[in-house]
Design a protein around this motif. Structure first.
Motif, PDB file in Angstrom:
ATOM      1  N   ASP A 265      28.078  15.347  10.234  1.00  0.00           N
ATOM      2  CA  ASP A 265      27.163  14.288  10.663  1.00  0.00           C
ATOM      3  C   ASP A 265      27.602  12.941  10.081  1.00  0.00           C
ATOM      4  O   ASP A 265      27.126  12.517   9.024  1.00  0.00           O
ATOM      5  CB  ASP A 265      25.739  14.612  10.208  1.00  0.00           C
ATOM      6  N   PRO A 266      28.498  12.222  10.778  1.00  0.00           N
ATOM      7  CA  PRO A 266      28.957  10.916  10.288  1.00  0.00           C
ATOM      8  C   PRO A 266      27.838   9.889  10.132  1.00  0.00           C
ATOM      9  O   PRO A 266      28.011   8.893   9.427  1.00  0.00           O
ATOM     10  CB  PRO A 266      29.954  10.473  11.364  1.00  0.00           C
ATOM     11  N   ALA A 267      26.702  10.113  10.773  1.00  0.00           N
ATOM     12  CA  ALA A 267      25.579   9.176  10.642  1.00  0.00           C
ATOM     13  C   ALA A 267      25.052   9.131   9.198  1.00  0.00           C
ATOM     14  O   ALA A 267      24.323   8.199   8.835  1.00  0.00           O
ATOM     15  CB  ALA A 267      24.448   9.567  11.594  1.00  0.00           C
ATOM     16  N   LEU A 268      25.428  10.119   8.386  1.00  0.00           N
ATOM     17  CA  LEU A 268      24.999  10.147   6.982  1.00  0.00           C
ATOM     18  C   LEU A 268      25.852   9.259   6.081  1.00  0.00           C
ATOM     19  O   LEU A 268      25.549   9.121   4.887  1.00  0.00           O
ATOM     20  CB  LEU A 268      25.045  11.584   6.446  1.00  0.00           C
ATOM     21  N   ARG A 331      20.009  11.235   0.766  1.00  0.00           N
ATOM     22  CA  ARG A 331      18.932  10.731  -0.082  1.00  0.00           C
ATOM     23  C   ARG A 331      18.482   9.336   0.377  1.00  0.00           C
ATOM     24  O   ARG A 331      19.295   8.413   0.489  1.00  0.00           O
ATOM     25  CB  ARG A 331      19.387  10.675  -1.537  1.00  0.00           C
ATOM     26  N   SER A 332      17.199   9.200   0.599  1.00  0.00           N
ATOM     27  CA  SER A 332      16.616   7.920   0.985  1.00  0.00           C
ATOM     28  C   SER A 332      15.118   7.958   0.723  1.00  0.00           C
ATOM     29  O   SER A 332      14.467   8.936   1.088  1.00  0.00           O
ATOM     30  CB  SER A 332      16.877   7.636   2.472  1.00  0.00           C
ATOM     31  N   PRO A 333      14.598   6.942   0.035  1.00  0.00           N
ATOM     32  CA  PRO A 333      15.284   5.765  -0.496  1.00  0.00           C
ATOM     33  C   PRO A 333      16.139   6.120  -1.715  1.00  0.00           C
ATOM     34  O   PRO A 333      16.026   7.223  -2.252  1.00  0.00           O
ATOM     35  CB  PRO A 333      14.132   4.838  -0.891  1.00  0.00           C
ATOM     36  N   ILE A 356      34.149   1.843   0.722  1.00  0.00           N
ATOM     37  CA  ILE A 356      33.805   3.240   0.408  1.00  0.00           C
ATOM     38  C   ILE A 356      33.476   3.998   1.689  1.00  0.00           C
ATOM     39  O   ILE A 356      33.935   5.127   1.899  1.00  0.00           O
ATOM     40  CB  ILE A 356      32.636   3.292  -0.587  1.00  0.00           C
ATOM     41  N   GLY A 357      32.686   3.378   2.560  1.00  0.00           N
ATOM     42  CA  GLY A 357      32.323   4.029   3.817  1.00  0.00           C
ATOM     43  C   GLY A 357      33.528   4.296   4.698  1.00  0.00           C
ATOM     44  O   GLY A 357      33.637   5.378   5.299  1.00  0.00           O
ATOM     45  N   ALA A 358      34.445   3.334   4.787  1.00  0.00           N
ATOM     46  CA  ALA A 358      35.643   3.519   5.609  1.00  0.00           C
ATOM     47  C   ALA A 358      36.508   4.648   5.067  1.00  0.00           C
ATOM     48  O   ALA A 358      37.081   5.442   5.834  1.00  0.00           O
ATOM     49  CB  ALA A 358      36.443   2.218   5.677  1.00  0.00           C
TER      50      ALA A 358
END
Length: 394
Positions: A265-268, A331-333, A356-358
């Protein structure tokens, strides 16, 4: 009280932080020569309280550390209002010219290319070091691109940064301090030449925008402030990104369910970035000095005394984080203090998140079955927490 040079503590400082937090929110640490805050509430108060600030004390003897002291006297990180207000307004104004968005596709392409190189070595039957192949070079390339450093000169930056940041540790031998000054002097001289070039030939880079940025009263950054800003961006940007990726990927390899969640799930990715910053903080300690008498969680800090926020301890506070010792990429928030708080909140945080995300995106796509090839070696430093190597296989 913990010993910041104890290898067992450095391997896993979090049980010691938990034990301290269970007793109280703030403790005197004779070895560090200051109080340390260990709860999220107390650490947040240390970072935000206007009676506590960054007070730079020149490295001595002053005549032997001219470059190191120049960089810190003129740094956004080491200044307080009104100087800090002016510096941050000018620097934020230059950043606001769209540099993060300008770099977004370039960073994604760079991360993909570096991870491809890592994967090719692994697929050839070898293990490969994530820090050498990806996590180390990527932030240096990004900061160099941001600043407009020509390609042939970029190999100079990481050794300079590595030498200078060692000054933030405690109990340094003379040769380490001397190496930091040599690196700082070389870096300062190089940046003066780059700034002079950008004054004559402006480009689309941040140095050109910092040169051109003016305050409401027409004030500009001095050349020393320009130099200090560029050095701060490299040191803070490089160390934060490389160690979040190193510490974070190690955590993901040891928590296979969370790695698999991210693969599927890349949306994470956005929440995963924040969780990796929280779970094993790349910056463990950030100190402040009292300008007036200040009380933090019942502990009185007298004028001139220091107190430190232990960011790794704050990140494991069960009053703020459910199951804080559990890695949860969704984890959110996530109210971690990894980028600081208050007026010293990291101006480069959006760029660090992008890097970091890339990197995580490229790794999960290209190496979904990655795993540890061996137990990684950890650096023998406390303040800046990171690994010496992280060999992966598949």
């Amino acid at each position: 009280m913990f010993d910041p040079q104890d290898p067992e503590f450095l391997a896993d400082p979090y049980p010691a932080f938990d034990a301290l937090r269970a007793v109280g929110e703030v403790h005197d640490h004779p070895g560090l020569g200051m109080a340390v805050a260990v709860s999220h509430s107390a650490c947040s108060a240390v970072l935000r309280h206007r009676g506590l600030g960054r007070v730079w004390s020149d490295v001595k003897p002053v005549e032997q550390f001219a470059a190191v002291n120049l960089l810190h006297r003129n740094s956004l990180l080491e200044s307080e209002p009104p100087k800090h207000t002016r510096l941050r307004r000018l620097i934020a104004g230059a950043f606001a010219r769209g540099h993060v968005e300008r770099l977004r596709p370039w960073v994604a392409e760079l991360a993909g290319r570096l991870v491809d190189g890592l994967a090719e070595k692994i697929e050839a039957g070898d293990s490969a070091d994530l820090l050498v192949e990806v996590a180390g070079p990527l932030p240096v390339e990004v900061i160099a691109e941001l600043l407009g450093v020509p390609g042939p000169d970029r190999a100079l930056l990481q050794p300079w940064s590595n030498a200078i940041v060692k000054l933030y540790e405690y109990g340094l031998p003379p040769q380490t301090r001397e190496a930091a000054e040599r690196a700082a002097a070389e870096f300062v001289a190089y940046l003066r030449e780059l700034i002079a070039l950008r004054r004559r030939q402006p480009g689309s880079d941040l140095v050109s925008d910092l040169v051109a940025e003016t305050d409401t009263d027409g004030a500009r950054l001095t050349e020393d402030e320009l130099v200090a800003t560029a050095v701060l961006l490299l040191m803070a940007g490089h160390e934060a990104s490389v160690n979040v990726v190193g510490n974070g990927v190690l955590a993901l390899m040891r928590h296979r369910d969370q790695w698999q969640r991210l693969v599927e799930d890349p949306a994470l990715l956005p929440t995963a970035v924040e969780e990796l910053i929280r779970f094993d903080s790349p910056l463990q300690l950030f100190e402040r000095t009292a300008a007036t008498e200040v009380e933090i969680a019942g502990h009185v800090v007298k004028p001139g005394e220091k107190i430190a926020a232990l960011l790794g301890a704050a990140a494991r506070d069960p009053l703020v984080f459910d199951s804080p010792g559990t890695l949860d990429v969704g984890r959110s928030p996530n109210a971690h203090l990894g980028f600081g708080a208050g007026i010293h909140y990291c101006v480069g945080a959006p760029l660090a998140r992008l890097e970091i995300g890339a990197t995580l995106s490229a790794l999960t796509r290209r190496l979904p079955t990655a795993q540890l090839a061996e137990t990684p070696a950890r650096r023998a430093e406390f303040v800046i927490r990171g690994l010496r190597s992280l060999h992966l296989t598949s």
